[in-house]
Scaffold this motif. Structure first.
Motif, PDB file in Angstrom:
ATOM      1  N   LEU A 161      33.138  14.054  19.589  1.00 11.54           N
ATOM      2  CA  LEU A 161      33.482  15.812  19.353  1.00 11.54           C
ATOM      3  C   LEU A 161      31.767  15.706  18.909  1.00 11.54           C
ATOM      4  O   LEU A 161      31.842  15.508  17.491  1.00 11.54           O
ATOM      5  N   LEU A 162      30.816  15.969  19.425  1.00  8.61           N
ATOM      6  CA  LEU A 162      30.011  16.614  18.861  1.00  8.61           C
ATOM      7  C   LEU A 162      28.431  17.976  19.055  1.00  8.61           C
ATOM      8  O   LEU A 162      29.253  18.166  20.038  1.00  8.61           O
ATOM      9  N   LEU A 163      27.924  18.424  18.380  1.00  9.94           N
ATOM     10  CA  LEU A 163      27.271  19.383  18.564  1.00  9.94           C
ATOM     11  C   LEU A 163      25.563  19.120  18.514  1.00  9.94           C
ATOM     12  O   LEU A 163      24.976  18.537  18.106  1.00  9.94           O
ATOM     13  N   ARG A 164      25.612  20.065  19.332  1.00 13.33           N
ATOM     14  CA  ARG A 164      23.582  20.362  19.559  1.00 13.33           C
ATOM     15  C   ARG A 164      23.726  21.476  19.914  1.00 13.33           C
ATOM     16  O   ARG A 164      24.360  22.704  20.127  1.00 13.33           O
ATOM     17  N   ILE A 165      22.179  21.777  19.282  1.00  8.16           N
ATOM     18  CA  ILE A 165      21.929  23.375  19.873  1.00  8.16           C
ATOM     19  C   ILE A 165      20.614  23.451  19.936  1.00  8.16           C
ATOM     20  O   ILE A 165      19.059  23.135  19.829  1.00  8.16           O
ATOM     21  N   GLN A 166      20.061  24.244  21.420  1.00 10.05           N
ATOM     22  CA  GLN A 166      19.239  23.886  21.941  1.00 10.05           C
ATOM     23  C   GLN A 166      19.075  25.156  22.990  1.00 10.05           C
ATOM     24  O   GLN A 166      19.100  26.271  22.778  1.00 10.05           O
ATOM     25  N   LYS A 167      17.900  25.024  23.350  1.00  9.73           N
ATOM     26  CA  LYS A 167      17.143  26.452  23.911  1.00  9.73           C
ATOM     27  C   LYS A 167      17.649  26.952  25.633  1.00  9.73           C
ATOM     28  O   LYS A 167      17.230  25.695  26.042  1.00  9.73           O
ATOM     29  N   ASP A 168      17.644  27.680  25.659  1.00 10.23           N
ATOM     30  CA  ASP A 168      17.932  28.778  26.878  1.00 10.23           C
ATOM     31  C   ASP A 168      16.195  28.613  27.552  1.00 10.23           C
ATOM     32  O   ASP A 168      16.091  30.160  27.535  1.00 10.23           O
ATOM     33  N   SER A 169      15.519  28.444  28.676  1.00 13.51           N
ATOM     34  CA  SER A 169      14.067  28.656  28.893  1.00 13.51           C
ATOM     35  C   SER A 169      14.345  30.200  29.685  1.00 13.51           C
ATOM     36  O   SER A 169      13.559  30.815  29.649  1.00 13.51           O
ATOM     37  N   GLU A 170      15.927  29.791  30.602  1.00 17.25           N
ATOM     38  CA  GLU A 170      15.999  31.366  31.330  1.00 17.25           C
ATOM     39  C   GLU A 170      16.509  32.692  30.854  1.00 17.25           C
ATOM     40  O   GLU A 170      16.509  33.660  31.143  1.00 17.25           O
ATOM     41  N   GLU A 171      16.965  32.054  29.602  1.00 18.65           N
ATOM     42  CA  GLU A 171      17.524  32.664  28.946  1.00 18.65           C
ATOM     43  C   GLU A 171      16.252  34.658  27.828  1.00 18.65           C
ATOM     44  O   GLU A 171      15.633  33.365  27.088  1.00 18.65           O
ATOM     45  N   SER A 172      16.188  35.081  28.457  1.00 19.15           N
ATOM     46  CA  SER A 172      15.323  36.470  27.483  1.00 19.15           C
ATOM     47  C   SER A 172      15.923  37.654  26.009  1.00 19.15           C
ATOM     48  O   SER A 172      14.805  38.084  25.709  1.00 19.15           O
ATOM     49  N   LYS A 173      17.286  37.262  26.070  1.00 19.84           N
ATOM     50  CA  LYS A 173      17.513  38.125  25.239  1.00 19.84           C
ATOM     51  C   LYS A 173      18.243  37.701  23.394  1.00 19.84           C
ATOM     52  O   LYS A 173      18.523  36.294  24.468  1.00 19.84           O
ATOM     53  N   GLY A 174      17.683  37.654  22.632  1.00 20.51           N
ATOM     54  CA  GLY A 174      18.163  37.564  21.721  1.00 20.51           C
ATOM     55  C   GLY A 174      17.097  36.377  20.982  1.00 20.51           C
ATOM     56  O   GLY A 174      15.911  36.103  21.692  1.00 20.51           O
ATOM     57  N   SER A 175      17.674  35.376  20.627  1.00 20.82           N
ATOM     58  CA  SER A 175      16.896  34.201  20.026  1.00 20.82           C
ATOM     59  C   SER A 175      15.931  33.165  21.499  1.00 20.82           C
ATOM     60  O   SER A 175      15.349  32.533  21.345  1.00 20.82           O
ATOM     61  N   GLY A 176      17.886  32.958  22.425  1.00 16.52           N
ATOM     62  CA  GLY A 176      17.513  32.168  23.449  1.00 16.52           C
ATOM     63  C   GLY A 176      18.362  30.649  23.109  1.00 16.52           C
ATOM     64  O   GLY A 176      17.812  29.885  24.198  1.00 16.52           O
ATOM     65  N   TYR A 177      18.687  30.779  21.832  1.00 17.11           N
ATOM     66  CA  TYR A 177      19.432  29.073  21.483  1.00 17.11           C
ATOM     67  C   TYR A 177      20.632  29.776  21.944  1.00 17.11           C
ATOM     68  O   TYR A 177      21.263  30.462  21.902  1.00 17.11           O
ATOM     69  N   PHE A 178      21.812  28.534  22.279  1.00 17.83           N
ATOM     70  CA  PHE A 178      23.138  28.550  22.649  1.00 17.83           C
ATOM     71  C   PHE A 178      23.739  26.969  22.234  1.00 17.83           C
ATOM     72  O   PHE A 178      22.983  26.151  21.759  1.00 17.83           O
ATOM     73  N   VAL A 179      25.228  27.218  21.635  1.00 20.62           N
ATOM     74  CA  VAL A 179      25.598  26.232  21.038  1.00 20.62           C
ATOM     75  C   VAL A 179      26.076  25.349  21.593  1.00 20.62           C
ATOM     76  O   VAL A 179      27.432  25.978  22.746  1.00 20.62           O
ATOM     77  N   CYS A 180      25.469  23.882  22.068  1.00 15.46           N
ATOM     78  CA  CYS A 180      26.562  22.882  22.823  1.00 15.46           C
ATOM     79  C   CYS A 180      27.360  22.380  22.980  1.00 15.46           C
ATOM     80  O   CYS A 180      27.331  21.567  21.243  1.00 15.46           O
ATOM     81  N   LEU A 181      28.756  21.962  22.760  1.00 14.49           N
ATOM     82  CA  LEU A 181      29.865  21.075  22.222  1.00 14.49           C
ATOM     83  C   LEU A 181      30.111  20.230  23.274  1.00 14.49           C
ATOM     84  O   LEU A 181      29.727  20.390  24.854  1.00 14.49           O
ATOM     85  N   GLU A 182      30.162  19.077  23.255  1.00 11.11           N
ATOM     86  CA  GLU A 182      29.943  17.486  23.848  1.00 11.11           C
ATOM     87  C   GLU A 182      31.221  16.595  23.640  1.00 11.11           C
ATOM     88  O   GLU A 182      31.471  16.791  22.680  1.00 11.11           O
ATOM     89  N   TRP A 183      32.584  16.828  24.538  1.00 12.89           N
ATOM     90  CA  TRP A 183      33.975  16.056  24.294  1.00 12.89           C
ATOM     91  C   TRP A 183      32.941  14.533  25.178  1.00 12.89           C
ATOM     92  O   TRP A 183      34.044  14.860  26.297  1.00 12.89           O
ATOM     93  N   ILE A 184      33.419  13.496  24.630  1.00 16.34           N
ATOM     94  CA  ILE A 184      32.943  12.170  24.998  1.00 16.34           C
ATOM     95  C   ILE A 184      34.195  11.232  24.563  1.00 16.34           C
ATOM     96  O   ILE A 184      34.663  11.153  23.987  1.00 16.34           O
ATOM     97  N   THR A 185      34.196  10.609  25.877  1.00 17.03           N
ATOM     98  CA  THR A 185      35.823   9.818  25.724  1.00 17.03           C
ATOM     99  C   THR A 185      34.929   8.399  26.232  1.00 17.03           C
ATOM    100  O   THR A 185      34.460   7.808  27.168  1.00 17.03           O
ATOM    101  N   VAL A 186      34.952   7.271  25.486  1.00 18.22           N
ATOM    102  CA  VAL A 186      34.649   5.988  25.428  1.00 18.22           C
ATOM    103  C   VAL A 186      36.318   5.297  25.071  1.00 18.22           C
ATOM    104  O   VAL A 186      36.922   5.128  24.086  1.00 18.22           O
ATOM    105  N   GLN A 187      36.131   3.822  26.286  1.00 18.03           N
ATOM    106  CA  GLN A 187      37.413   3.065  26.410  1.00 18.03           C
ATOM    107  C   GLN A 187      37.110   1.929  26.096  1.00 18.03           C
ATOM    108  O   GLN A 187      35.820   1.770  26.720  1.00 18.03           O
ATOM    109  N   ASN A 188      37.715   1.212  26.262  1.00 19.67           N
ATOM    110  CA  ASN A 188      37.729  -0.449  25.956  1.00 19.67           C
ATOM    111  C   ASN A 188      38.160  -0.753  27.857  1.00 19.67           C
ATOM    112  O   ASN A 188      38.711  -0.803  27.934  1.00 19.67           O
ATOM    113  N   SER A 189      36.397  -1.190  28.375  1.00 22.98           N
ATOM    114  CA  SER A 189      36.782  -1.127  29.887  1.00 22.98           C
ATOM    115  C   SER A 189      37.254  -2.745  29.854  1.00 22.98           C
ATOM    116  O   SER A 189      37.017  -3.892  31.451  1.00 22.98           O
TER     117      SER A 189
END
Length: 586
Positions: A183-211
């Motif tokens: 589970l990882l975290l990023r803070i990214q900019k939303d160019s289409e959002e005009s309210k507030g700072s325009g930043y949002f928090v993105c969490l990504e849940w990645i599953t890695v397996q032995n293939s």
């Protein structure tokens, strides 16, 4: 996010209503230090990283990592990209931290958007590492701790997008296949959002397996990627031990937006009762009775009206259709003295006789908001006169000079709570929907601690003045969060520390500790029996236990970057020095 459907159940046996205070102890705490060969890789926030979320995610990042599988073993990453490990068995002979892995191509990480390197210990023999530029490493570490400093072997390395920091990772086996959840975290900019700072928090849940197949070399690859989006950095975020779900504690809600790059279709919001252009009914009241005028569908005859009335309940409807007005009356009425009649074929006139004359009803049917109270000028003046004694233009009040009322402007800072809707949610890994949501309200988040490596991390919340530790139990839907420990008055104590940076506790809950941004560390021990006879001067009773507070001052003027606790020791990291404070002798 769905409405709260769960509440935390406090174990009253773990509370101490007789707790008084912490007694300052001047007993010295042995402190040892190790000078580092290279500085810790500290991230300096840039001008465009100005939001509160940037500060929470990166400015308050804990650079020190505790190995919960091996007692008194810690790790960190220095500016050369080296993962350094130190295991302490004898404080007076600690030695130097040893390199177990070095991130390749350190120079390539020094681009404009790079973040600090972050580490997550996935299991007793695996670890996940972010180099700060967007590349994820999964490393087979072998046995760690106890002086074992074998070189770690990277079995997975892949650039997975924008720079991120690691929040949590686990390792499990499913149908004979080794799987790792990250589970990882990023803070990214939303160019289409005009309210507030325009930043949002993105969490990504990645599953890695032995293939790899039987007899083949181990080959790990990404099997699934799930993305969540929210507006605040979560205080707590962790994946279930078998990867079946996710838990988040945050001030703003999160929703899944993408799975394997494909947008998640958001369900239509549940229909909500909207305000009608006109109220469904109007009502008036006197000291003796109630008069109601209910709007009826056109063309409804008296024969089709369904009217039921008891001393405390009312139901009005039309045959073959749902009830128009139904519920419990605010106060009892006399059913034998009540009447109803049709008026103009479009409204139903109802007269109710109050059982107790005098009291004013604030509402007709408890919880029903589809009516409008009509009040005459005389009634409004009378009501205003009755309530005048409850209001004042003077903030401090003059009702009773001996007992002045509470003034909110005189409250201490630590008495306040965030106004945001702080919630704890459990998401199902298959449906991607929240299954349990707790509205934490004023239960301020304090810290996260790993107690048992095979379980999810615990989270500590403020309840009134105390600090309560909660162990997630995803396998128990009816009791998903269990209260397992209490630190008396710690919620109030830590809130009063204006310069507090990190807080934590020992895995066996023998003490809790917090540190300021520079130099000072505070230790709060659980109550322990006293050897001498003590009496409470005010109450005259014998005191059998005393809770001690101790203060340790570091020989350093550099900011504290890492802070971890074991059952015996506190580990404190600055940019150039690792301090070890001996707290307990077990």
């Amino acid at each position: 996010m769905a409405a709260s459907n769960y509440s935390l159940k406090v174990n009253r046996d773990l509370l101490d209503p007789n707790f008084e205070s912490y007694k300052l102890s001047l007993d010295p705490l042995p402190t040892y230090k190790v000078e580092l060969d290279a500085a810790v890789e500290e991230l300096k926030l840039k001008d465009d990283q100005y939001t509160l979320e940037h500060m929470r995610a990166f400015g308050m990042f804990n650079y020190l990592h505790l190995d919960y599988w091996y007692e008194d073993s810690i790790l960190f990453v220095d500016c050369k990209g080296r993962v350094l490990s130190l295991s302490v068995t004898l404080d007076t002979a600690m030695g130097k931290p040893k390199e177990v892995y070095c991130v390749p191509a350190v120079v390539s990480r020094q681009h404009e958007d790079h973040l600090c390197a972050s580490l997550s210990l996935t299991s007793a023999t695996w670890a996940a590492l972010s180099d700060g530029s967007g590349r994820l490493y999964l490393l087979r570490t072998g046995k760690r701790g106890d002086g074992a400093h074998t070189k770690w072997e990277p079995l997975f390395s892949e650039d997975i997008g924008d720079p991120f920091i690691l929040l949590h990772s686990i390792s499990h086996v499913q149908a004979g296949v080794h799987i790792m959840e990250v589970l990882l975290l990023r803070i990214q900019k939303d160019s289409e959002e005009s309210k507030g700072s325009g930043y949002f928090v993105c969490l990504e849940w990645i599953t890695v397996q032995n293939s790899a197949g039987p007899g083949q070399e181990k080959r790990y690859e990404v099997r699934k990627r799930r993305v969540l989006r929210g507006k605040s950095v979560p205080h707590y975020a962790a994946v279930e031990p078998q990867g079946k779900g996710l838990m988040l504690a945050s001030e703003k809600p999160f929703v899944f937006t993408h799975v394997d790059g494909r947008p998640v279709v958001q369900p239509d919001p549940e229909p909500m009762e909207v305000d009608k252009a006109e109220p469904l009914y109007f009502w008036q009241q006197t000291e003796e009775g109630i008069t109601i005028s209910i709007r009826m569908p056109k063309g409804v005859s008296k024969e089709k009206v369904e009217f039921e009335l008891s001393a405390d309940k009312l139901r009005v409807g039309v045959a073959g259709f749902p009830s128009l007005l139904e519920g419990q009356l605010f106060a009892p009425v006399d059913p034998t003295a009540c009447t109803w009649s049709m008026k103009n074929d479009s409204s139903l006139q109802v007269t109710l006789q109050k059982l107790s004359e005098g009291p004013v009803w604030p509402e007709l049917v408890v919880g029903n908001r589809r009516g409008e109270l009509l009040m005459s000028e005389e009634q409004a003046a009378l009501l205003h006169e009755r309530l005048t004694h409850l209001t004042s233009d003077d903030l401090s009040g003059t009702l009773d000079e001996d007992k002045p009322p509470c003034n909110s402007q005189e409250l201490e800072d630590c008495d306040g709570f965030p106004e945001d809707s702080f919630s704890l949610a459990h998401f199902d890994g298959d449906s991607l929907k929240p299954t349990q949501v707790v509205n934490l309200g004023s239960h301020q988040y304090l810290f996260t601690v790993d107690v048992e490596p095979s379980e999810m991390p615990c989270l500590c919340l403020r309840h009134d003045v105390d600090a309560l530790v909660w162990q997630p139990r995803p396998e128990q839907p009816r009791n998903m969060w269990e209260h397992i420990a209490t630190f008396n008055a710690l919620g109030y104590v830590q809130a009063s520390k204006q310069d507090k940076k990190f807080s934590t506790c020992a895995p066996n809950f023998s003490y809790a500790s917090l540190c300021e941004c520079i130099r000072r560390t505070f230790i709060y021990r659980q109550p322990s029996p006293v050897e001498t006879v003590l009496f409470n001067r005010k109450q005259g009773r014998q005191v059998g236990e005393v809770a001690k507070q101790q203060v340790a001052s570091l020989d350093s003027d550099k900011p504290i970057l890492g802070f971890r606790a074991t059952n015996e020791r506190l580990f404190i990291l600055t940019s150039s020095t690792l301090f070890v404070v001996k707290v307990n002798n077990n």
